[in-house]
Scaffold this active site. Structure first.
Site, PDB file in Angstrom:
ATOM      1  CB  CYS A 185      10.155  -3.726   1.299  1.00  0.00           C
ATOM      2  SG  CYS A 185       8.498  -4.127   0.837  1.00  0.00           S
ATOM      3  CB  THR A 186      12.357  -7.492  -1.624  1.00  0.00           C
ATOM      4  OG1 THR A 186      13.397  -7.130  -0.519  1.00  0.00           O
ATOM      5  CG2 THR A 186      12.752  -8.436  -2.707  1.00  0.00           C
TER       6      THR A 186
END
EC number: 1.14.-.-
Length: 312
Positions: A185-186
């Protein structure tokens, strides 16, 4: 002229009094002139704040003075307070809303029972050793993957993090349960929780990337396993690694929903009163009322009416 920066961070640790923590965070950010969004729960804290660099440094020092936050890793990014409309500090049941607050367990070391942490170079080594057996599993909303993802990644059909449990329990991904799965994820926070949820549902070999996509991109730019741009939750809306879209290794994934032109810019559908969709749109199609829509039939009709009114 003072230099501005954006700070991104999270920390899973027990917080006995989230309300008191919220008041402390709000007062400190207001004093330092920082804007952004901070979420607090009994499981920890998740923040993105921007402002003057000196103010950001003072914020980091104050945070690390608090015993539970001493090991917090702060990521620095370009931008500043102007990238956020206001300061928002709130208490929630979860600092990432997966809809399973009772399932998450944390202690002073972080999430209990999550995936194995891998540094960016260890991710590449895993792929070198295990080859196509390795599955990259996107822990973000599906929309974010339209402009960037890991090569050959599995992108679940989710609009919000609340959808992940339903997806994991649907049986669609049972074929992955005995494979090495790298969740990403980010910045890493969503995968702290997602990897735990996956392990609780029978996925045996789960990994997560230390620092998320951001850290991997900083290490390898456009020369690694990441393809395209990264969606970010501020006014920039996307960022690139290395030398950006001009980099010879950059792979363009995003394309305009209307004409197919390359773009990484998400825009609101013209039917904002009824449609909350963010869609990829090139500047030309966005400027034209007739094409400033998400593609749904009703929104096309609204766009056509707007174009006709503009032509009068």
């Amino acid at each position: 002229m003072a230099q501005s920066k954006i700070l991104l961070y999270y920390k899973f640790t027990p917080i006995a009094d989230p309300k008191a923590m919220m008041l402390w965070q709000r007062d400190m950010c207001e004093l330092l002139g920082l804007k952004g969004r901070i979420l607090i729960s009994e499981h920890g804290i998740n923040g993105t704040v921007g402002g003057d660099m000196d103010a950001c440094k003072r914020y980091v020092r104050k945070m690390r003075e608090y015993p539970g936050f001493r090991g917090t890793e702060f990521k620095w990014s370009d931008g500043g307070a102007e990238d956020f409309p206001k300061l928002s500090v709130k208490v929630r049941d979860e600092i990432v809303a997966f809809g399973a607050p009772g399932e998450l367990k944390v202690d002073e070391k972080g999430v209990i029972g999550g995936g194995v942490h891998l540094k960016p170079e260890e991710v590449n080594k895993l792929v070198e050793e295990r080859g196509d057996d390795v599955v990259f599993f996107d822990g973000r909303n599906a929309m974010e993957a339209q402009i960037g993802k890991f090569k050959n990644a599995v992108v679940p059909d989710v609009r919000t993090t609340h959808d992940f449990i339903r997806e994991l329990e649907s049986g669609k991904y049972d074929w992955m349960k005995d494979k090495p799965v790298v969740s990403y994820c980010t910045g890493g926070i969503r995968c702290e929780i997602l990897s735990s949820l996956m392990k609780n549902r029978g996925f045996k070999e789960i990994y997560q990337i230390d620092g998320g996509i951001v850290r991997y991109g900083e290490k390898y730019g456009n020369d690694g396993l990441w393809e395209g741009s990264l969606y970010v939750f501020d006014r920039r809306m996307h960022m690139e690694f290395g030398n950006g879209v001009q980099d010879p290794g950059f792979i363009q994934l995003g394309h305009c929903v209307q004409c197919g032109a390359p773009t990484n810019k998400f825009e609101h559908c013209i039917n904002e009163d009824e449609c909350r969709e963010l869609v990829l749109m090139c500047p030309d199609c966005y400027e034209n009322p007739a094409t400033r829509n998400c593609g749904r039939e009703h929104c096309k009709e609204v766009a056509a009416e707007a174009a006709a009114a503009a032509a009068v």
